[in-house]
Write a protein that holds these residues in place. Structure first.
Motif, PDB file in Angstrom:
ATOM      1  N   SER A  58      11.947 -10.680   9.025  1.00 52.96           N
ATOM      2  CA  SER A  58      13.325 -10.473   9.465  1.00 52.96           C
ATOM      3  C   SER A  58      14.091  -9.560   8.515  1.00 52.96           C
ATOM      4  CB  SER A  58      14.047 -11.822   9.584  1.00 52.96           C
ATOM      5  OG  SER A  58      14.314 -12.383   8.309  1.00 52.96           O
ATOM      6  N   MET A  59      13.610  -9.431   7.302  1.00 50.86           N
ATOM      7  CA  MET A  59      14.306  -8.636   6.290  1.00 50.86           C
ATOM      8  C   MET A  59      13.758  -7.212   6.183  1.00 50.86           C
ATOM      9  SD  MET A  59      16.679 -10.464   4.839  1.00 50.86           S
ATOM     10  CE  MET A  59      17.208 -12.168   4.684  1.00 50.86           C
ATOM     11  N   VAL A  60      12.431  -7.077   6.224  1.00 48.32           N
ATOM     12  CA  VAL A  60      11.788  -5.770   6.071  1.00 48.32           C
ATOM     13  C   VAL A  60      10.668  -5.655   7.102  1.00 48.32           C
ATOM     14  CG1 VAL A  60      12.357  -5.532   3.624  1.00 48.32           C
ATOM     15  CG2 VAL A  60      10.235  -6.656   4.271  1.00 48.32           C
ATOM     16  N   ASN A  61      10.178  -4.452   7.283  1.00 44.24           N
ATOM     17  CA  ASN A  61       9.175  -4.199   8.309  1.00 44.24           C
ATOM     18  C   ASN A  61       7.766  -4.516   7.809  1.00 44.24           C
ATOM     19  OD1 ASN A  61       8.047  -3.338  10.744  1.00 44.24           O
ATOM     20  ND2 ASN A  61       7.846  -1.225  10.006  1.00 44.24           N
ATOM     21  N   VAL A  62       7.495  -5.790   7.607  1.00 44.68           N
ATOM     22  CA  VAL A  62       6.149  -6.212   7.181  1.00 44.68           C
ATOM     23  C   VAL A  62       5.161  -5.834   8.285  1.00 44.68           C
ATOM     24  CG1 VAL A  62       4.671  -8.185   6.644  1.00 44.68           C
ATOM     25  CG2 VAL A  62       7.036  -8.129   5.800  1.00 44.68           C
ATOM     26  N   ASN A  63       4.080  -5.138   7.899  1.00 50.64           N
ATOM     27  CA  ASN A  63       3.094  -4.748   8.910  1.00 50.64           C
ATOM     28  C   ASN A  63       1.665  -5.139   8.558  1.00 50.64           C
ATOM     29  OD1 ASN A  63       2.701  -2.812   6.919  1.00 50.64           O
ATOM     30  ND2 ASN A  63       3.632  -1.154   8.096  1.00 50.64           N
ATOM     31  N   LEU A 100      15.334  -5.911  -2.216  1.00 47.02           N
ATOM     32  CA  LEU A 100      14.114  -5.382  -1.613  1.00 47.02           C
ATOM     33  C   LEU A 100      14.455  -4.279  -0.616  1.00 47.02           C
ATOM     34  CD1 LEU A 100      11.048  -5.640  -1.515  1.00 47.02           C
ATOM     35  CD2 LEU A 100      11.318  -7.432   0.208  1.00 47.02           C
ATOM     36  N   ARG A 101      15.476  -4.514   0.181  1.00 40.69           N
ATOM     37  CA  ARG A 101      15.904  -3.480   1.136  1.00 40.69           C
ATOM     38  C   ARG A 101      16.416  -2.237   0.406  1.00 40.69           C
ATOM     39  NH1 ARG A 101      17.836  -7.938   4.785  1.00 40.69           N
ATOM     40  NH2 ARG A 101      19.713  -8.021   3.520  1.00 40.69           N
ATOM     41  N   LYS A 102      17.067  -2.455  -0.744  1.00 43.57           N
ATOM     42  CA  LYS A 102      17.552  -1.329  -1.544  1.00 43.57           C
ATOM     43  C   LYS A 102      16.382  -0.499  -2.062  1.00 43.57           C
ATOM     44  CE  LYS A 102      19.919  -0.222  -5.884  1.00 43.57           C
ATOM     45  NZ  LYS A 102      20.474  -0.785  -7.146  1.00 43.57           N
ATOM     46  N   ILE A 103      15.332  -1.168  -2.518  1.00 41.58           N
ATOM     47  CA  ILE A 103      14.142  -0.462  -3.009  1.00 41.58           C
ATOM     48  C   ILE A 103      13.591   0.452  -1.917  1.00 41.58           C
ATOM     49  CG2 ILE A 103      11.712  -0.780  -3.667  1.00 41.58           C
ATOM     50  CD1 ILE A 103      12.590  -3.320  -5.171  1.00 41.58           C
ATOM     51  N   ILE A 104      13.496  -0.082  -0.703  1.00 41.09           N
ATOM     52  CA  ILE A 104      12.954   0.697   0.413  1.00 41.09           C
ATOM     53  C   ILE A 104      13.865   1.879   0.736  1.00 41.09           C
ATOM     54  CG2 ILE A 104      12.427   0.616   2.877  1.00 41.09           C
ATOM     55  CD1 ILE A 104      11.527  -2.319   2.410  1.00 41.09           C
ATOM     56  N   LYS A 105      15.164   1.638   0.759  1.00 40.32           N
ATOM     57  CA  LYS A 105      16.129   2.700   1.063  1.00 40.32           C
ATOM     58  C   LYS A 105      16.047   3.828   0.045  1.00 40.32           C
ATOM     59  CE  LYS A 105      21.054   3.378   2.077  1.00 40.32           C
ATOM     60  NZ  LYS A 105      22.384   2.695   2.192  1.00 40.32           N
ATOM     61  N   VAL A 106      15.931   3.471  -1.230  1.00 38.21           N
ATOM     62  CA  VAL A 106      15.869   4.480  -2.287  1.00 38.21           C
ATOM     63  C   VAL A 106      14.547   5.245  -2.226  1.00 38.21           C
ATOM     64  CG1 VAL A 106      15.722   4.768  -4.792  1.00 38.21           C
ATOM     65  CG2 VAL A 106      17.502   3.326  -3.815  1.00 38.21           C
ATOM     66  N   MET A 107      13.446   4.551  -1.933  1.00 37.50           N
ATOM     67  CA  MET A 107      12.155   5.233  -1.821  1.00 37.50           C
ATOM     68  C   MET A 107      12.187   6.288  -0.735  1.00 37.50           C
ATOM     69  SD  MET A 107       9.024   2.592  -2.413  1.00 37.50           S
ATOM     70  CE  MET A 107       9.392   1.605  -0.972  1.00 37.50           C
ATOM     71  N   GLN A 108      12.916   6.020   0.339  1.00 39.78           N
ATOM     72  CA  GLN A 108      12.957   6.943   1.470  1.00 39.78           C
ATOM     73  C   GLN A 108      13.724   8.228   1.153  1.00 39.78           C
ATOM     74  OE1 GLN A 108      14.431   4.289   4.501  1.00 39.78           O
ATOM     75  NE2 GLN A 108      12.377   3.541   5.012  1.00 39.78           N
ATOM     76  N   LYS A 109      14.446   8.229   0.038  1.00 43.93           N
ATOM     77  CA  LYS A 109      15.081   9.463  -0.412  1.00 43.93           C
ATOM     78  C   LYS A 109      14.042  10.423  -0.979  1.00 43.93           C
ATOM     79  CE  LYS A 109      19.562   7.337  -1.474  1.00 43.93           C
ATOM     80  NZ  LYS A 109      20.574   7.063  -2.527  1.00 43.93           N
ATOM     81  N   VAL A 110      12.915   9.868  -1.407  1.00 48.62           N
ATOM     82  CA  VAL A 110      11.826  10.690  -1.948  1.00 48.62           C
ATOM     83  C   VAL A 110      10.817  11.017  -0.851  1.00 48.62           C
ATOM     84  CG1 VAL A 110      10.040  10.871  -3.729  1.00 48.62           C
ATOM     85  CG2 VAL A 110      12.100   9.510  -4.161  1.00 48.62           C
ATOM     86  N   ILE A 111      10.409   9.977  -0.127  1.00 48.87           N
ATOM     87  CA  ILE A 111       9.444  10.128   0.968  1.00 48.87           C
ATOM     88  C   ILE A 111      10.047   9.426   2.179  1.00 48.87           C
ATOM     89  CG2 ILE A 111       7.092   9.662   1.762  1.00 48.87           C
ATOM     90  CD1 ILE A 111       6.241   9.496  -1.185  1.00 48.87           C
ATOM     91  N   PRO A 112      10.611  10.167   3.118  1.00 52.83           N
ATOM     92  CA  PRO A 112      11.351   9.557   4.238  1.00 52.83           C
ATOM     93  C   PRO A 112      10.589   8.492   5.015  1.00 52.83           C
ATOM     94  CG  PRO A 112      11.759  11.913   4.162  1.00 52.83           C
ATOM     95  CD  PRO A 112      10.697  11.641   3.148  1.00 52.83           C
ATOM     96  N   ALA A 113       9.269   8.627   5.138  1.00 49.36           N
ATOM     97  CA  ALA A 113       8.483   7.668   5.925  1.00 49.36           C
ATOM     98  C   ALA A 113       8.021   6.462   5.107  1.00 49.36           C
ATOM     99  CB  ALA A 113       7.263   8.357   6.531  1.00 49.36           C
ATOM    100  N   ALA A 114       8.317   6.456   3.828  1.00 53.88           N
ATOM    101  CA  ALA A 114       7.853   5.370   2.961  1.00 53.88           C
ATOM    102  C   ALA A 114       8.700   4.106   3.136  1.00 53.88           C
ATOM    103  CB  ALA A 114       7.901   5.825   1.499  1.00 53.88           C
ATOM    104  N   PRO A 115       8.119   2.952   2.884  1.00 52.30           N
ATOM    105  CA  PRO A 115       6.693   2.726   2.625  1.00 52.30           C
ATOM    106  C   PRO A 115       5.899   2.705   3.933  1.00 52.30           C
ATOM    107  CG  PRO A 115       7.882   0.652   2.511  1.00 52.30           C
ATOM    108  CD  PRO A 115       8.909   1.714   2.763  1.00 52.30           C
ATOM    109  N   HIS A 116       4.704   3.236   3.885  1.00 59.57           N
ATOM    110  CA  HIS A 116       3.872   3.299   5.083  1.00 59.57           C
ATOM    111  C   HIS A 116       3.254   1.941   5.405  1.00 59.57           C
ATOM    112  CE1 HIS A 116       4.045   7.308   3.172  1.00 59.57           C
ATOM    113  NE2 HIS A 116       4.258   7.700   4.408  1.00 59.57           N
ATOM    114  N   HIS A 117       3.038   1.149   4.369  1.00 61.48           N
ATOM    115  CA  HIS A 117       2.534  -0.210   4.554  1.00 61.48           C
ATOM    116  C   HIS A 117       3.391  -1.162   3.728  1.00 61.48           C
ATOM    117  CE1 HIS A 117      -1.194   1.053   6.573  1.00 61.48           C
ATOM    118  NE2 HIS A 117      -1.232   2.037   5.693  1.00 61.48           N
TER     119      HIS A 117
END
Length: 211
Positions: A151-156, A112-129
């Motif tokens: 504790s793992m990801v920035n759930v908002n 899951l953290r890898k998914i977020i890291k890779v997405m940020q290569k396309v859109i640095p601020a992603a995911p917004h939610h």
């Protein structure tokens, strides 16, 4: 909850949670609520073919594009490509489904953290939610899920499903007491309209049986 497109890229909403928490169905219902916006869906649950098919059905019902890959493909790479396509298509909002993962499975959490890291290569601020879907019928286990995912990801934000299957849904009180996260929606059925905006006053009145 009002996802707003960014300056030159879509608002990215990532849905997380354990198996059976209603992520895919929630995406379909939310897409219907925002159908006046340019939306695309990314089928990031590459483990379950049924999840991809289910999201595709919701896409057809809402007349939305669903970006999907081959069964078992790398979820992070799929999200990377899906976001690039969303930018090309000038989408305003992207909803991303993910595989259900148990909070005690560190390998899946790392993915899951890898998914977020890779997405940020396309859109640095992603995911917004990052929206955590919970099953109200699991009781105190839902509290553990909130703690672990936070504790793992920035759930908002939280979405609590299956409140139609519990007498009172008192678990929401316990969640709110321990976690200062907004509860955006509650799922009260399987239909396309069975996703209500959470209203704390109405919920409290119902819990206390105040007419």
């Amino acid at each position: 909850f009002s996802p707003s497109p960014q300056t030159s890229s879509p608002c990215v909403c990532l849905f997380v949670g354990v198996n059976g928490a209603g992520k895919t169905t929630t995406i379909g219902k939310l897409a219907a609520k925002f159908k006046n916006r340019r939306i695309s869906l990314i089928a990031g649950d590459t483990f379950r073919a049924a999840a991809v098919e289910q999201l595709a059905v919701w896409g057809e019902r809402n007349n939305l594009r669903v970006f999907k890959g081959t069964p078992g493909c790398d979820a992070a790479a799929l999200c990377y490509d899906g976001l690039q396509e969303a930018i090309r298509q000038k989408d305003e909002i992207v909803f991303i489904d993910t595989a259900g993962r148990l909070q005690n499975k560190t390998g899946l959490m790392d993915e899951l953290r890898k998914i977020i890291k890779v997405m940020q290569k396309v859109i640095p601020a992603a995911p917004h939610h990052i929206l955590l879907c919970l099953d109200a019928t699991t009781g105190s286990n839902a509290l553990d899920q909130v703690k672990t995912f936070k504790s793992m990801v920035n759930v908002n934000g939280l979405i609590v499903n299956k409140l139609d299957g519990t007498a009172k849904g008192g678990i929401l009180v316990a969640i709110a007491a321990e976690n200062p996260l907004p509860i955006y929606f509650i799922g009260v059925g399987e239909g396309i309209d069975d996703l209500d905006t959470f209203n704390a006053a109405d919920y409290a009145a119902n819990l206390l049986e105040i007419s």
